[in-house]
Design a protein around this motif. Structure first.
Motif, PDB file in Angstrom:
ATOM      1  N   GLY A  29      23.905 120.336-106.501  1.00 34.73           N
ATOM      2  CA  GLY A  29      24.390 121.758-106.918  1.00 34.73           C
ATOM      3  C   GLY A  29      22.770 122.985-106.575  1.00 34.73           C
ATOM      4  N   ASP A  77      35.680 115.380-114.240  1.00 34.44           N
ATOM      5  CA  ASP A  77      34.236 116.054-113.348  1.00 34.44           C
ATOM      6  C   ASP A  77      32.709 115.564-113.999  1.00 34.44           C
ATOM      7  OD1 ASP A  77      32.452 115.834-111.607  1.00 34.44           O
ATOM      8  OD2 ASP A  77      33.980 117.280-110.576  1.00 34.44           O
ATOM      9  N   ARG A  85      29.552 116.026-113.194  1.00 37.74           N
ATOM     10  CA  ARG A  85      28.241 117.058-112.964  1.00 37.74           C
ATOM     11  C   ARG A  85      28.587 117.841-113.659  1.00 37.74           C
ATOM     12  NH1 ARG A  85      30.768 118.525-107.350  1.00 37.74           N
ATOM     13  NH2 ARG A  85      32.802 118.542-108.437  1.00 37.74           N
ATOM     14  N   THR A 132      23.463 121.016-114.195  1.00 38.18           N
ATOM     15  CA  THR A 132      23.993 120.542-112.789  1.00 38.18           C
ATOM     16  C   THR A 132      22.525 119.789-112.167  1.00 38.18           C
ATOM     17  OG1 THR A 132      23.337 122.813-111.119  1.00 38.18           O
ATOM     18  CG2 THR A 132      21.614 122.268-112.619  1.00 38.18           C
ATOM     19  N   ASP A 133      22.855 119.606-111.148  1.00 35.32           N
ATOM     20  CA  ASP A 133      21.703 118.882-110.771  1.00 35.32           C
ATOM     21  C   ASP A 133      20.939 118.825-109.455  1.00 35.32           C
ATOM     22  OD1 ASP A 133      23.755 118.295-108.248  1.00 35.32           O
ATOM     23  OD2 ASP A 133      24.666 117.183-109.389  1.00 35.32           O
TER      24      ASP A 133
END
Length: 179
Positions: A54, A158, A160, A50-51
């Protein structure tokens, strides 16, 4: 609202918790630190789990909550709860790798189910799990979740969601009736 179970204090995350939550989630799933626990995805995914964007999105969403579990003033576990009509979605579940196996995950899951049922009247909890995570799926099955056989593709390309180390990843829907 704060409640206490097995030495844990539960509360909703705030903007100020984002960096600590990202570090917790990453430590539980990625890299060498995740190998201290049993929920690691280090053998199937590289990259991030995650980041901050998010996590902040979950914290800010009106239909979603990021439930934190604190012990001795430190966030040691978390999960996302999202209200989706008659059911709730459970995700972004993380327990500090050094505390895994001590019952904290069971306590957080039980609290999440209780809150989804009591706050939203959710009749069912749903989640998606990477289908090759047989040990994790078995853990959820022991807590009343059932496999549906319904899958969705892993978002290859993706980053992410991580960088896959294998080409057979997909998400499987697990459900549990809460009523």
């Amino acid at each position: 609202m704060e409640t206490s179970v097995t030495g844990l204090t539960f509360r909703d995350a705030t903007d100020a918790d984002v960096d600590e939550l990202v570090a917790l989630i990453e430590s539980a799933y990625r890299g060498e630190s995740s190998r201290a626990g049993w929920t690691t995805e280090a053998d199937i995914l590289d990259g991030q789990r995650t980041d901050p964007e998010g996590v902040l999105e979950v914290v800010k969403s009106p239909d979603s909550r990021l439930l934190t579990a604190e012990r001795d003033g430190r966030i040691v576990a978390c999960c996302q709860l999202e209200h989706r009509g008659d059911h709730a979605y459970f995700g972004m579940f993380a327990v500090s790798p050094t505390l895994q196996g001590g019952g904290f995950g069971k306590a957080v899951l039980a609290e999440a189910e209780r809150q989804a049922r009591e706050r939203w009247g959710a009749a069912q909890m749903r989640m998606t799990v990477i289908s090759v995570r047989e040990d994790l799926i078995a853990w959820y099955e022991r807590r009343g979740y059932r496999r549906t056989g319904k899958t969705t593709p892993f978002p290859y390309g993706d980053e992410r969601f991580g960088i896959p180390r294998r080409d057979d990843l997909r998400f499987e829907l697990l459900v549990k009736d809460l009523a």
